[in-house]
Design a protein around this motif. Structure first.
Motif, PDB file in Angstrom:
ATOM      1  N   THR A 295       0.808  -1.227   0.000  1.00  0.00           N
ATOM      2  CA  THR A 295       0.000   0.000   0.000  1.00  0.00           C
ATOM      3  C   THR A 295       0.839   1.274   0.000  1.00  0.00           C
ATOM      4  OG1 THR A 295      -0.188  -0.174   2.419  1.00  0.00           O
ATOM      5  CG2 THR A 295      -1.993  -1.094   1.086  1.00  0.00           C
ATOM      6  N   LYS A 303      -6.400   4.278  -2.262  1.00  0.00           N
ATOM      7  CA  LYS A 303      -7.414   3.282  -1.910  1.00  0.00           C
ATOM      8  C   LYS A 303      -8.381   3.055  -3.064  1.00  0.00           C
ATOM      9  CE  LYS A 303     -10.542   4.566   1.147  1.00  0.00           C
ATOM     10  NZ  LYS A 303     -11.162   4.895   2.459  1.00  0.00           N
ATOM     11  N   LEU A 445      -3.013  -8.050   9.577  1.00  0.00           N
ATOM     12  CA  LEU A 445      -3.407  -6.696   9.969  1.00  0.00           C
ATOM     13  C   LEU A 445      -2.741  -6.196  11.243  1.00  0.00           C
ATOM     14  CD1 LEU A 445      -7.224  -7.256   9.346  1.00  0.00           C
ATOM     15  CD2 LEU A 445      -5.618  -6.136   7.791  1.00  0.00           C
ATOM     16  N   TYR A 455       0.462  -1.361   5.545  1.00  0.00           N
ATOM     17  CA  TYR A 455      -0.882  -0.968   5.980  1.00  0.00           C
ATOM     18  C   TYR A 455      -0.997  -1.115   7.494  1.00  0.00           C
ATOM     19  CZ  TYR A 455      -5.942  -1.088   6.733  1.00  0.00           C
ATOM     20  OH  TYR A 455      -7.220  -0.845   7.200  1.00  0.00           O
ATOM     21  N   SER A 456      -1.507  -0.074   8.142  1.00  0.00           N
ATOM     22  CA  SER A 456      -1.668  -0.105   9.591  1.00  0.00           C
ATOM     23  C   SER A 456      -2.930   0.658   9.963  1.00  0.00           C
ATOM     24  CB  SER A 456      -0.453   0.529  10.283  1.00  0.00           C
ATOM     25  OG  SER A 456      -0.614   0.535  11.681  1.00  0.00           O
ATOM     26  N   ASN A 457      -3.806   0.007  10.704  1.00  0.00           N
ATOM     27  CA  ASN A 457      -5.045   0.628  11.162  1.00  0.00           C
ATOM     28  C   ASN A 457      -5.070   0.540  12.684  1.00  0.00           C
ATOM     29  OD1 ASN A 457      -7.976   0.529  12.067  1.00  0.00           O
ATOM     30  ND2 ASN A 457      -8.236   1.159   9.931  1.00  0.00           N
ATOM     31  N   SER A 458      -4.974   1.675  13.335  1.00  0.00           N
ATOM     32  CA  SER A 458      -4.838   1.687  14.792  1.00  0.00           C
ATOM     33  C   SER A 458      -6.073   1.134  15.495  1.00  0.00           C
ATOM     34  CB  SER A 458      -4.551   3.108  15.284  1.00  0.00           C
ATOM     35  OG  SER A 458      -5.591   3.995  14.914  1.00  0.00           O
ATOM     36  N   THR A 459      -7.251   1.356  14.924  1.00  0.00           N
ATOM     37  CA  THR A 459      -8.471   0.831  15.546  1.00  0.00           C
ATOM     38  C   THR A 459      -8.462  -0.692  15.548  1.00  0.00           C
ATOM     39  OG1 THR A 459      -9.725   2.787  14.877  1.00  0.00           O
ATOM     40  CG2 THR A 459     -10.992   0.825  15.466  1.00  0.00           C
ATOM     41  N   ILE A 460      -8.058  -1.277  14.429  1.00  0.00           N
ATOM     42  CA  ILE A 460      -7.966  -2.737  14.353  1.00  0.00           C
ATOM     43  C   ILE A 460      -6.935  -3.261  15.345  1.00  0.00           C
ATOM     44  CG2 ILE A 460      -7.210  -4.662  12.900  1.00  0.00           C
ATOM     45  CD1 ILE A 460      -8.505  -3.292  10.528  1.00  0.00           C
ATOM     46  N   GLN A 461      -5.756  -2.644  15.352  1.00  0.00           N
ATOM     47  CA  GLN A 461      -4.653  -3.180  16.151  1.00  0.00           C
ATOM     48  C   GLN A 461      -4.831  -2.950  17.653  1.00  0.00           C
ATOM     49  OE1 GLN A 461      -1.134  -1.405  14.455  1.00  0.00           O
ATOM     50  NE2 GLN A 461      -1.179  -2.704  12.628  1.00  0.00           N
ATOM     51  N   THR A 487     -13.787  -3.113   7.743  1.00  0.00           N
ATOM     52  CA  THR A 487     -12.703  -2.153   7.524  1.00  0.00           C
ATOM     53  C   THR A 487     -11.785  -2.618   6.395  1.00  0.00           C
ATOM     54  OG1 THR A 487     -12.752  -1.516   9.859  1.00  0.00           O
ATOM     55  CG2 THR A 487     -10.772  -0.946   8.624  1.00  0.00           C
ATOM     56  N   ASP A 491     -10.845  -0.506   3.046  1.00  0.00           N
ATOM     57  CA  ASP A 491      -9.478  -0.062   2.751  1.00  0.00           C
ATOM     58  C   ASP A 491      -8.747  -0.950   1.756  1.00  0.00           C
ATOM     59  OD1 ASP A 491      -9.967   1.921   4.574  1.00  0.00           O
ATOM     60  OD2 ASP A 491      -8.702   1.090   6.163  1.00  0.00           O
TER      61      ASP A 491
END
Length: 534
Positions: A295, A303, A445, A455-461, A487, A491
Protein backbone atom coordinates in the motif's frame (compact mmCIF):
# COMPACT_ATOMS: atom_id res chain seq x y z
CA UNK A 1 -11.40 -45.51 -8.18
CA UNK A 2 -13.42 -45.17 -5.06
CA UNK A 3 -14.34 -41.74 -3.80
CA UNK A 4 -14.67 -40.98 -0.12
CA UNK A 5 -15.95 -37.76 1.38
CA UNK A 6 -14.88 -36.89 4.90
CA UNK A 7 -17.45 -34.80 6.69
CA UNK A 8 -16.02 -32.99 9.69
CA UNK A 9 -17.21 -29.96 11.64
CA UNK A 10 -15.25 -26.95 10.43
CA UNK A 11 -16.77 -24.05 12.32
CA UNK A 12 -14.34 -22.78 14.92
CA UNK A 13 -16.03 -21.98 18.20
CA UNK A 14 -18.76 -24.53 17.55
CA UNK A 15 -16.49 -27.54 17.37
CA UNK A 16 -16.88 -30.45 19.72
CA UNK A 17 -13.46 -31.53 21.03
CA UNK A 18 -12.41 -34.99 19.91
CA UNK A 19 -9.71 -36.40 22.16
CA UNK A 20 -7.07 -38.54 20.52
CA UNK A 21 -5.64 -41.55 22.33
CA UNK A 22 -2.85 -40.68 24.76
CA UNK A 23 0.60 -42.17 24.66
CA UNK A 24 2.64 -43.75 21.90
CA UNK A 25 1.43 -46.76 19.98
CA UNK A 26 3.08 -50.06 19.30
CA UNK A 27 1.10 -50.44 16.10
CA UNK A 28 2.70 -49.93 12.70
CA UNK A 29 3.05 -51.20 9.15
CA UNK A 30 3.11 -54.98 9.14
CA UNK A 31 5.43 -55.06 6.17
CA UNK A 32 7.81 -52.59 7.80
CA UNK A 33 8.36 -50.72 4.55
CA UNK A 34 7.89 -46.95 4.34
CA UNK A 35 4.59 -45.48 3.21
CA UNK A 36 5.55 -43.04 0.46
CA UNK A 37 3.68 -39.74 0.27
CA UNK A 38 4.07 -37.41 -2.70
CA UNK A 39 4.00 -33.63 -2.50
CA UNK A 40 4.67 -30.73 -4.84
CA UNK A 41 5.90 -28.58 -1.95
CA UNK A 42 9.45 -27.42 -2.46
CA UNK A 43 11.94 -27.22 0.40
CA UNK A 44 15.01 -25.20 -0.51
CA UNK A 45 17.89 -23.45 1.19
CA UNK A 46 18.66 -20.03 -0.26
CA UNK A 47 20.73 -17.01 0.66
CA UNK A 48 17.55 -15.26 1.82
CA UNK A 49 16.22 -18.32 3.67
CA UNK A 50 19.14 -20.44 4.89
CA UNK A 51 17.19 -21.97 7.81
CA UNK A 52 13.84 -23.07 6.34
CA UNK A 53 13.15 -25.75 8.99
CA UNK A 54 14.02 -23.85 12.14
CA UNK A 55 10.81 -23.51 14.20
CA UNK A 56 11.75 -19.90 14.91
CA UNK A 57 11.71 -19.16 11.16
CA UNK A 58 9.44 -21.61 9.29
CA UNK A 59 6.09 -20.15 8.32
CA UNK A 60 4.51 -21.94 5.38
CA UNK A 61 2.36 -25.02 5.20
CA UNK A 62 5.09 -27.20 3.68
CA UNK A 63 7.79 -26.61 6.28
CA UNK A 64 5.24 -26.72 9.10
CA UNK A 65 4.16 -30.14 7.87
CA UNK A 66 7.71 -31.35 8.40
CA UNK A 67 7.99 -29.78 11.84
CA UNK A 68 4.63 -31.06 13.09
CA UNK A 69 5.84 -34.63 12.62
CA UNK A 70 9.14 -34.15 14.45
CA UNK A 71 9.02 -31.19 16.87
CA UNK A 72 6.56 -31.48 19.73
CA UNK A 73 4.37 -28.69 21.08
CA UNK A 74 2.58 -28.31 24.40
CA UNK A 75 -0.79 -28.49 22.66
CA UNK A 76 -1.88 -30.16 19.42
CA UNK A 77 -4.83 -30.05 17.09
CA UNK A 78 -6.77 -33.33 17.36
CA UNK A 79 -7.39 -35.50 14.35
CA UNK A 80 -11.13 -34.95 14.46
CA UNK A 81 -10.87 -31.16 14.59
CA UNK A 82 -12.02 -29.17 17.61
CA UNK A 83 -10.21 -27.46 20.42
CA UNK A 84 -6.51 -28.23 20.88
CA UNK A 85 -5.56 -31.04 23.26
CA UNK A 86 -2.43 -31.50 25.38
CA UNK A 87 0.50 -33.14 23.62
CA UNK A 88 3.83 -32.55 25.36
CA UNK A 89 1.69 -31.20 28.17
CA UNK A 90 -0.26 -33.40 30.53
CA UNK A 91 -2.68 -30.52 31.07
CA UNK A 92 -3.00 -26.83 30.21
CA UNK A 93 -5.56 -24.21 31.18
CA UNK A 94 -6.20 -20.56 31.89
CA UNK A 95 -5.92 -20.01 35.62
CA UNK A 96 -7.60 -16.61 35.73
CA UNK A 97 -10.92 -15.20 34.58
CA UNK A 98 -9.33 -12.75 32.14
CA UNK A 99 -7.49 -15.22 29.86
CA UNK A 100 -4.12 -13.66 30.73
CA UNK A 101 -2.44 -16.45 32.72
CA UNK A 102 -2.01 -19.84 31.08
CA UNK A 103 -0.40 -22.74 32.92
CA UNK A 104 0.83 -26.09 31.58
CA UNK A 105 2.17 -29.21 33.26
CA UNK A 106 4.45 -31.42 31.17
CA UNK A 107 3.97 -35.16 30.84
CA UNK A 108 6.23 -37.16 33.11
CA UNK A 109 9.29 -38.70 31.47
CA UNK A 110 9.32 -36.65 28.24
CA UNK A 111 12.48 -37.10 26.18
CA UNK A 112 13.99 -35.67 23.05
CA UNK A 113 14.69 -38.35 20.45
CA UNK A 114 18.37 -38.43 21.53
CA UNK A 115 17.36 -39.37 25.08
CA UNK A 116 17.79 -35.98 26.75
CA UNK A 117 14.94 -35.09 29.12
CA UNK A 118 12.44 -32.41 28.07
CA UNK A 119 11.95 -29.91 30.89
CA UNK A 120 9.96 -26.77 31.57
CA UNK A 121 13.21 -24.85 31.10
CA UNK A 122 13.43 -26.21 27.53
CA UNK A 123 9.91 -24.99 26.79
CA UNK A 124 10.77 -21.53 28.12
CA UNK A 125 14.05 -21.49 26.17
CA UNK A 126 12.38 -22.53 22.91
CA UNK A 127 9.59 -19.95 22.95
CA UNK A 128 11.78 -17.11 24.21
CA UNK A 129 14.28 -18.02 21.48
CA UNK A 130 11.64 -17.60 18.76
CA UNK A 131 10.62 -14.24 20.22
CA UNK A 132 14.22 -13.08 20.58
CA UNK A 133 15.25 -14.03 17.04
CA UNK A 134 12.08 -12.40 15.65
CA UNK A 135 12.70 -13.84 12.18
CA UNK A 136 11.68 -11.85 9.13
CA UNK A 137 9.21 -14.60 8.19
CA UNK A 138 6.89 -12.99 10.74
CA UNK A 139 6.12 -16.26 12.53
CA UNK A 140 7.04 -14.94 15.99
CA UNK A 141 4.03 -12.61 15.80
CA UNK A 142 1.93 -15.63 16.77
CA UNK A 143 3.51 -15.37 20.22
CA UNK A 144 3.33 -11.60 20.59
CA UNK A 145 0.78 -11.67 23.41
CA UNK A 146 3.34 -13.31 25.72
CA UNK A 147 4.79 -10.99 28.36
CA UNK A 148 6.86 -13.36 30.50
CA UNK A 149 7.31 -17.11 30.93
CA UNK A 150 7.73 -18.63 34.37
CA UNK A 151 8.80 -22.15 35.28
CA UNK A 152 8.13 -24.04 38.51
CA UNK A 153 10.28 -27.11 38.81
CA UNK A 154 10.94 -29.30 35.77
CA UNK A 155 7.36 -29.82 34.69
CA UNK A 156 5.38 -26.59 35.14
CA UNK A 157 5.31 -23.64 32.72
CA UNK A 158 3.25 -20.50 33.26
CA UNK A 159 2.65 -17.93 30.52
CA UNK A 160 1.81 -14.40 31.63
CA UNK A 161 0.17 -12.59 28.71
CA UNK A 162 0.24 -8.88 27.88
CA UNK A 163 -3.44 -8.92 27.11
CA UNK A 164 -6.29 -11.40 27.07
CA UNK A 165 -5.92 -14.01 24.35
CA UNK A 166 -8.52 -16.76 24.20
CA UNK A 167 -6.75 -18.15 21.11
CA UNK A 168 -3.49 -18.77 23.00
CA UNK A 169 -4.01 -22.57 23.35
CA UNK A 170 -4.19 -22.77 19.55
CA UNK A 171 -0.96 -20.78 19.22
CA UNK A 172 0.83 -23.23 21.49
CA UNK A 173 -0.12 -25.96 19.00
CA UNK A 174 1.83 -24.30 16.17
CA UNK A 175 5.46 -25.17 15.27
CA UNK A 176 6.81 -21.76 16.32
CA UNK A 177 6.04 -22.95 19.88
CA UNK A 178 7.87 -26.22 19.20
CA UNK A 179 10.15 -27.50 21.96
CA UNK A 180 13.80 -27.69 20.88
CA UNK A 181 16.93 -28.88 22.67
CA UNK A 182 19.23 -26.00 23.67
CA UNK A 183 22.15 -28.28 22.74
CA UNK A 184 21.01 -28.24 19.11
CA UNK A 185 19.53 -24.76 18.70
CA UNK A 186 21.53 -21.66 19.61
CA UNK A 187 19.78 -18.96 21.62
CA UNK A 188 20.31 -16.06 19.20
CA UNK A 189 20.91 -17.77 15.86
CA UNK A 190 18.80 -19.75 13.42
CA UNK A 191 19.83 -23.31 12.63
CA UNK A 192 20.74 -23.42 8.95
CA UNK A 193 20.01 -26.29 6.62
CA UNK A 194 17.67 -29.26 6.82
CA UNK A 195 18.43 -30.82 10.21
CA UNK A 196 15.52 -31.11 12.65
CA UNK A 197 15.61 -32.54 16.17
CA UNK A 198 12.76 -32.76 18.63
CA UNK A 199 10.53 -35.01 20.73
CA UNK A 200 7.69 -35.49 18.24
CA UNK A 201 6.18 -38.69 16.82
CA UNK A 202 9.01 -39.12 14.31
CA UNK A 203 12.69 -38.48 13.80
CA UNK A 204 13.56 -36.75 10.54
CA UNK A 205 16.23 -37.18 7.91
CA UNK A 206 16.42 -35.35 4.59
CA UNK A 207 17.90 -36.46 1.25
CA UNK A 208 19.17 -33.25 -0.33
CA UNK A 209 20.31 -32.38 -3.86
CA UNK A 210 21.23 -28.90 -5.08
CA UNK A 211 20.10 -27.26 -1.84
CA UNK A 212 16.64 -28.82 -2.06
CA UNK A 213 14.99 -31.75 -0.29
CA UNK A 214 14.36 -34.60 -2.70
CA UNK A 215 12.81 -36.82 -0.06
CA UNK A 216 12.37 -36.78 3.69
CA UNK A 217 12.19 -39.89 5.86
CA UNK A 218 10.13 -39.90 9.06
CA UNK A 219 10.96 -42.81 11.36
CA UNK A 220 8.78 -43.60 14.36
CA UNK A 221 10.28 -42.14 17.54
CA UNK A 222 10.18 -44.82 20.29
CA UNK A 223 10.65 -42.13 22.96
CA UNK A 224 7.58 -40.12 21.95
CA UNK A 225 4.93 -39.50 24.60
CA UNK A 226 1.98 -37.47 23.44
CA UNK A 227 -1.58 -37.36 22.22
CA UNK A 228 -1.29 -39.15 18.87
CA UNK A 229 -1.17 -42.83 18.02
CA UNK A 230 1.47 -43.63 15.42
CA UNK A 231 0.13 -46.23 13.00
CA UNK A 232 3.28 -46.89 10.98
CA UNK A 233 7.00 -47.36 11.43
CA UNK A 234 8.22 -45.12 8.64
CA UNK A 235 6.91 -42.57 6.11
CA UNK A 236 8.81 -41.08 3.20
CA UNK A 237 7.73 -37.66 1.91
CA UNK A 238 8.87 -37.37 -1.69
CA UNK A 239 9.01 -34.02 -3.49
CA UNK A 240 7.90 -33.75 -7.13
CA UNK A 241 8.49 -30.96 -9.61
CA UNK A 242 4.82 -30.76 -10.50
CA UNK A 243 1.44 -32.43 -10.10
CA UNK A 244 1.76 -34.40 -13.34
CA UNK A 245 4.95 -36.09 -12.19
CA UNK A 246 3.35 -36.93 -8.86
CA UNK A 247 0.28 -38.38 -10.60
CA UNK A 248 2.45 -40.57 -12.83
CA UNK A 249 4.23 -41.88 -9.74
CA UNK A 250 1.02 -43.02 -8.01
CA UNK A 251 -0.25 -44.61 -11.22
CA UNK A 252 2.98 -46.62 -11.44
CA UNK A 253 2.85 -47.56 -7.76
CA UNK A 254 6.03 -45.63 -6.93
CA UNK A 255 4.17 -43.70 -4.23
CA UNK A 256 1.26 -44.64 -2.02
CA UNK A 257 -0.36 -41.26 -1.38
CA UNK A 258 -0.73 -37.97 -3.26
CA UNK A 259 -1.07 -34.93 -1.03
CA UNK A 260 -0.99 -31.28 -1.89
CA UNK A 261 -1.15 -30.10 -4.52
CA UNK A 262 -3.12 -31.97 -7.16
CA UNK A 263 -4.35 -30.02 -10.17
CA UNK A 264 -8.08 -29.49 -10.76
CA UNK A 265 -7.82 -31.69 -13.85
CA UNK A 266 -6.30 -34.54 -11.85
CA UNK A 267 -8.98 -34.34 -9.18
CA UNK A 268 -11.67 -34.42 -11.84
CA UNK A 269 -10.00 -37.35 -13.57
CA UNK A 270 -9.69 -39.39 -10.38
CA UNK A 271 -13.24 -38.52 -9.42
CA UNK A 272 -14.35 -39.93 -12.76
CA UNK A 273 -12.85 -43.33 -11.99
CA UNK A 274 -9.65 -43.23 -14.02
CA UNK A 275 -7.78 -45.59 -11.67
CA UNK A 276 -9.58 -48.38 -9.81
CA UNK A 277 -6.60 -48.84 -7.45
CA UNK A 278 -6.62 -45.25 -6.17
CA UNK A 279 -9.12 -43.66 -3.79
CA UNK A 280 -9.81 -39.93 -3.87
CA UNK A 281 -10.72 -38.42 -0.50
CA UNK A 282 -12.12 -34.91 -0.30
CA UNK A 283 -12.39 -33.16 3.02
CA UNK A 284 -13.14 -29.75 4.50
CA UNK A 285 -10.50 -27.15 3.87
CA UNK A 286 -9.83 -23.63 5.08
CA UNK A 287 -7.31 -22.65 2.43
CA UNK A 288 -7.87 -19.18 0.99
CA UNK A 289 -6.33 -17.22 -1.87
CA UNK A 290 -6.05 -13.47 -2.07
CA UNK A 291 -4.29 -10.54 -3.67
CA UNK A 292 -2.01 -8.53 -1.38
CA UNK A 293 -0.94 -4.94 -1.92
CA UNK A 294 2.13 -2.96 -1.03
CA UNK A 295 0.00 0.00 0.00
CA UNK A 296 3.04 2.31 -0.05
CA UNK A 297 3.69 1.64 -3.75
CA UNK A 298 2.75 4.49 -6.07
CA UNK A 299 0.56 2.36 -8.36
CA UNK A 300 -1.76 1.14 -5.58
CA UNK A 301 -1.24 3.74 -2.87
CA UNK A 302 -4.64 5.24 -3.60
CA UNK A 303 -7.41 3.28 -1.91
CA UNK A 304 -9.58 3.95 -4.97
CA UNK A 305 -7.35 1.78 -7.18
CA UNK A 306 -7.66 -1.14 -4.79
CA UNK A 307 -11.40 -0.58 -4.41
CA UNK A 308 -11.82 -0.51 -8.19
CA UNK A 309 -10.11 -3.89 -8.44
CA UNK A 310 -12.44 -5.23 -5.76
CA UNK A 311 -15.37 -3.88 -7.76
CA UNK A 312 -14.24 -5.49 -11.01
CA UNK A 313 -13.03 -8.98 -10.14
CA UNK A 314 -15.59 -11.70 -10.87
CA UNK A 315 -14.88 -14.42 -8.34
CA UNK A 316 -17.61 -16.70 -9.68
CA UNK A 317 -16.08 -16.76 -13.15
CA UNK A 318 -12.59 -17.17 -11.70
CA UNK A 319 -13.43 -20.20 -9.60
CA UNK A 320 -15.67 -21.92 -12.12
CA UNK A 321 -13.21 -21.63 -15.02
CA UNK A 322 -10.10 -22.62 -13.07
CA UNK A 323 -11.19 -24.78 -10.14
CA UNK A 324 -14.74 -25.91 -10.91
CA UNK A 325 -16.42 -27.30 -7.80
CA UNK A 326 -13.10 -27.40 -5.94
CA UNK A 327 -13.27 -23.74 -4.88
CA UNK A 328 -15.88 -21.18 -3.89
CA UNK A 329 -15.90 -17.36 -4.15
CA UNK A 330 -14.72 -15.68 -0.96
CA UNK A 331 -15.84 -12.23 0.17
CA UNK A 332 -13.76 -11.94 3.32
CA UNK A 333 -10.40 -13.08 4.64
CA UNK A 334 -12.37 -15.32 7.01
CA UNK A 335 -13.74 -18.44 5.27
CA UNK A 336 -17.50 -18.92 5.21
CA UNK A 337 -17.34 -21.98 7.48
CA UNK A 338 -15.54 -20.22 10.35
CA UNK A 339 -17.40 -18.53 13.20
CA UNK A 340 -17.25 -14.76 12.78
CA UNK A 341 -17.28 -14.77 8.96
CA UNK A 342 -18.96 -11.84 7.23
CA UNK A 343 -19.47 -11.31 3.49
CA UNK A 344 -18.02 -7.81 3.85
CA UNK A 345 -16.71 -7.44 0.29
CA UNK A 346 -19.99 -8.51 -1.27
CA UNK A 347 -21.92 -6.26 1.10
CA UNK A 348 -19.84 -3.30 -0.02
CA UNK A 349 -19.28 -3.97 -3.73
CA UNK A 350 -22.05 -6.35 -4.77
CA UNK A 351 -21.75 -7.85 -8.23
CA UNK A 352 -18.85 -6.88 -10.53
CA UNK A 353 -19.45 -3.52 -12.23
CA UNK A 354 -17.17 -1.60 -14.57
CA UNK A 355 -19.33 1.51 -14.21
CA UNK A 356 -18.97 1.54 -10.42
CA UNK A 357 -15.22 0.94 -10.70
CA UNK A 358 -14.91 3.80 -13.19
CA UNK A 359 -16.77 6.09 -10.80
CA UNK A 360 -14.46 5.18 -7.91
CA UNK A 361 -11.38 6.03 -9.98
CA UNK A 362 -12.85 9.21 -11.39
CA UNK A 363 -13.80 10.57 -7.95
CA UNK A 364 -10.23 10.01 -6.78
CA UNK A 365 -8.78 11.69 -9.87
CA UNK A 366 -6.99 8.53 -11.03
CA UNK A 367 -5.88 8.53 -14.67
CA UNK A 368 -6.86 5.39 -16.54
CA UNK A 369 -5.84 2.86 -17.59
CA UNK A 370 -3.96 2.09 -14.37
CA UNK A 371 -0.81 0.15 -15.19
CA UNK A 372 -0.07 -2.77 -12.86
CA UNK A 373 1.85 -6.04 -12.73
CA UNK A 374 0.31 -8.96 -10.86
CA UNK A 375 2.95 -11.31 -9.47
CA UNK A 376 2.33 -14.97 -8.62
CA UNK A 377 4.40 -17.99 -7.60
CA UNK A 378 4.80 -20.75 -10.17
CA UNK A 379 5.55 -23.69 -7.88
CA UNK A 380 3.91 -23.27 -4.49
CA UNK A 381 0.13 -23.31 -4.87
CA UNK A 382 -0.32 -25.64 -7.80
CA UNK A 383 -0.18 -25.50 -11.58
CA UNK A 384 -3.59 -23.78 -11.92
CA UNK A 385 -2.22 -20.54 -10.44
CA UNK A 386 -1.00 -19.35 -13.84
CA UNK A 387 -4.45 -19.74 -15.39
CA UNK A 388 -6.00 -18.00 -12.39
CA UNK A 389 -3.84 -14.93 -12.93
CA UNK A 390 -4.47 -14.89 -16.65
CA UNK A 391 -8.20 -14.68 -15.92
CA UNK A 392 -7.65 -11.89 -13.37
CA UNK A 393 -5.64 -10.05 -16.00
CA UNK A 394 -8.41 -10.45 -18.58
CA UNK A 395 -11.10 -9.30 -16.17
CA UNK A 396 -9.24 -6.15 -15.16
CA UNK A 397 -8.07 -5.26 -18.65
CA UNK A 398 -11.50 -5.99 -20.10
CA UNK A 399 -12.90 -3.04 -18.19
CA UNK A 400 -10.62 -0.62 -20.03
CA UNK A 401 -9.66 0.83 -16.63
CA UNK A 402 -6.49 -1.20 -16.12
CA UNK A 403 -3.43 -2.21 -18.11
CA UNK A 404 -2.33 -5.33 -16.28
CA UNK A 405 0.53 -7.72 -16.98
CA UNK A 406 1.31 -10.89 -15.02
CA UNK A 407 4.64 -12.37 -13.97
CA UNK A 408 5.35 -15.75 -12.37
CA UNK A 409 8.28 -16.54 -10.08
CA UNK A 410 9.50 -19.65 -8.24
CA UNK A 411 8.65 -19.57 -4.53
CA UNK A 412 12.30 -19.35 -3.49
CA UNK A 413 12.46 -15.98 -5.28
CA UNK A 414 8.85 -14.89 -4.82
CA UNK A 415 8.58 -14.99 -1.03
CA UNK A 416 11.77 -12.97 -0.26
CA UNK A 417 10.89 -10.39 -2.93
CA UNK A 418 7.37 -10.01 -1.53
CA UNK A 419 8.75 -9.58 1.99
CA UNK A 420 11.10 -6.87 0.78
CA UNK A 421 8.21 -4.94 -0.80
CA UNK A 422 9.40 -5.47 -4.37
CA UNK A 423 5.91 -6.29 -5.69
CA UNK A 424 3.05 -3.79 -5.79
CA UNK A 425 0.38 -6.50 -6.19
CA UNK A 426 0.91 -10.21 -5.67
CA UNK A 427 -1.06 -13.40 -5.14
CA UNK A 428 -0.80 -15.41 -1.94
CA UNK A 429 -2.48 -18.34 -0.26
CA UNK A 430 -3.16 -18.86 3.41
CA UNK A 431 -3.44 -22.14 5.23
CA UNK A 432 -4.49 -21.27 8.77
CA UNK A 433 -2.22 -21.84 11.72
CA UNK A 434 -5.38 -22.79 13.61
CA UNK A 435 -9.10 -22.76 12.69
CA UNK A 436 -10.22 -19.49 14.28
CA UNK A 437 -11.23 -16.19 12.66
CA UNK A 438 -8.40 -14.42 14.50
CA UNK A 439 -5.88 -16.37 12.46
CA UNK A 440 -7.35 -15.10 9.19
CA UNK A 441 -7.16 -11.48 10.35
CA UNK A 442 -4.37 -10.74 12.82
CA UNK A 443 -1.52 -12.22 10.70
CA UNK A 444 -2.35 -9.72 7.94
CA UNK A 445 -3.41 -6.70 9.97
CA UNK A 446 -1.58 -6.68 13.30
CA UNK A 447 1.83 -5.16 13.98
CA UNK A 448 4.75 -7.15 12.51
CA UNK A 449 2.31 -8.88 10.18
CA UNK A 450 3.12 -11.92 8.08
CA UNK A 451 3.16 -9.94 4.82
CA UNK A 452 5.35 -7.14 6.11
CA UNK A 453 2.57 -4.89 4.85
CA UNK A 454 2.89 -1.14 5.45
CA UNK A 455 -0.88 -0.97 5.98
CA UNK A 456 -1.67 -0.11 9.59
CA UNK A 457 -5.05 0.63 11.16
CA UNK A 458 -4.84 1.69 14.79
CA UNK A 459 -8.47 0.83 15.55
CA UNK A 460 -7.97 -2.74 14.35
CA UNK A 461 -4.65 -3.18 16.15
CA UNK A 462 -5.38 -1.43 19.44
CA UNK A 463 -9.07 -2.07 19.89
CA UNK A 464 -10.78 -4.63 17.65
CA UNK A 465 -8.21 -7.46 17.71
CA UNK A 466 -7.77 -7.24 21.51
CA UNK A 467 -11.54 -7.11 21.98
CA UNK A 468 -12.05 -10.25 19.91
CA UNK A 469 -9.39 -12.12 21.86
CA UNK A 470 -11.07 -11.48 25.18
CA UNK A 471 -14.00 -13.69 24.18
CA UNK A 472 -13.49 -17.36 24.98
CA UNK A 473 -16.89 -17.95 23.37
CA UNK A 474 -16.00 -17.11 19.77
CA UNK A 475 -19.62 -16.35 18.89
CA UNK A 476 -19.39 -13.45 21.33
CA UNK A 477 -16.45 -12.06 19.35
CA UNK A 478 -18.54 -11.72 16.18
CA UNK A 479 -19.17 -7.98 16.55
CA UNK A 480 -15.50 -7.00 16.67
CA UNK A 481 -14.57 -9.58 14.03
CA UNK A 482 -17.21 -8.20 11.66
CA UNK A 483 -15.95 -4.65 12.23
CA UNK A 484 -12.45 -5.76 11.23
CA UNK A 485 -13.72 -7.42 8.05
CA UNK A 486 -15.78 -4.36 7.11
CA UNK A 487 -12.70 -2.15 7.52
CA UNK A 488 -10.70 -4.47 5.27
CA UNK A 489 -13.42 -4.25 2.61
CA UNK A 490 -13.28 -0.44 2.83
CA UNK A 491 -9.48 -0.06 2.75
CA UNK A 492 -8.59 -3.19 0.69
CA UNK A 493 -5.05 -3.86 1.94
CA UNK A 494 -5.78 -7.41 0.79
CA UNK A 495 -8.41 -8.68 -1.64
CA UNK A 496 -9.86 -12.16 -0.92
CA UNK A 497 -10.61 -14.31 -3.97
CA UNK A 498 -11.64 -17.85 -3.06
CA UNK A 499 -11.59 -20.66 -0.53
CA UNK A 500 -10.91 -24.23 -1.53
CA UNK A 501 -11.56 -27.83 -0.74
CA UNK A 502 -8.65 -30.19 -0.25
CA UNK A 503 -7.98 -33.66 -1.57
CA UNK A 504 -5.78 -36.64 -0.89
CA UNK A 505 -5.44 -39.59 -3.24
CA UNK A 506 -4.14 -42.94 -2.01
CA UNK A 507 -3.72 -46.47 -3.22
CA UNK A 508 -6.52 -48.57 -1.80
CA UNK A 509 -4.38 -50.59 0.63
CA UNK A 510 -3.51 -47.44 2.60
CA UNK A 511 -5.60 -46.85 5.72
CA UNK A 512 -6.21 -43.68 7.73
CA UNK A 513 -6.28 -41.44 4.66
CA UNK A 514 -9.40 -39.58 5.79
CA UNK A 515 -7.46 -38.15 8.72
CA UNK A 516 -4.12 -37.64 6.96
CA UNK A 517 -4.92 -33.96 6.39
CA UNK A 518 -6.90 -31.73 8.71
CA UNK A 519 -8.85 -28.58 7.80
CA UNK A 520 -5.75 -26.43 8.35
CA UNK A 521 -3.92 -28.54 5.71
CA UNK A 522 -1.76 -30.13 8.39
CA UNK A 523 -0.32 -33.49 7.36
CA UNK A 524 -0.90 -36.11 10.04
CA UNK A 525 1.37 -38.83 8.72
CA UNK A 526 0.93 -40.90 11.87
CA UNK A 527 -2.63 -41.70 10.78
CA UNK A 528 -1.47 -43.67 7.73
CA UNK A 529 -1.13 -47.43 7.77
CA UNK A 530 -1.27 -50.45 5.48
CA UNK A 531 -4.31 -52.64 5.28
CA UNK A 532 -5.93 -55.07 2.88
CA UNK A 533 -6.58 -53.81 -0.63
CA UNK A 534 -10.29 -53.28 -1.24
Amino acid sequence: MNRKTLVLPAVAGLLTPVLAACGGSDSGSKSGDAIVVGTTDRFTVTKDAPAPLDPAYAYDVGTWNILRQSVQTLMAQPKGEGDPVPDAAESCSFTDSGSERYACKLRDGLQFANGDPVTAADVKYSIERALRINADSGVSALLNTIDTIETQGDREVIFHLRTADATFPYKLSTPVAGIVNPKDYEKDKLRDGFVVDGSGPYTFQADVEDDAIVSATFTKNPSYKGSVQVNNEKVELRAFADADAMSTAIDKGDIDVMSRTMSPAQVQKLDGGSNSDVDLVDMPGLEIRYLAFNTSATSVKSKAVRQAMAQLINRGELTSKVYGTQAEPLYSLVPATVTGHSNSFFNKYGNPSADKAKSLLAKAGITTPVKLTLHYTTDHYGSATKQEFQILQRQLNGSGLFDVSVEGHPWAEFRPAEQKGEYDVYGMGWFPDFPDADNFLAPFLDKDNFLGSPYSNSTIQRSLIPQSRREADRLSAAKSLTAIQDTVAEDVPVLPLWQGKQYVAARDDITGVSYALNSSSTLQLWELGRGVSG
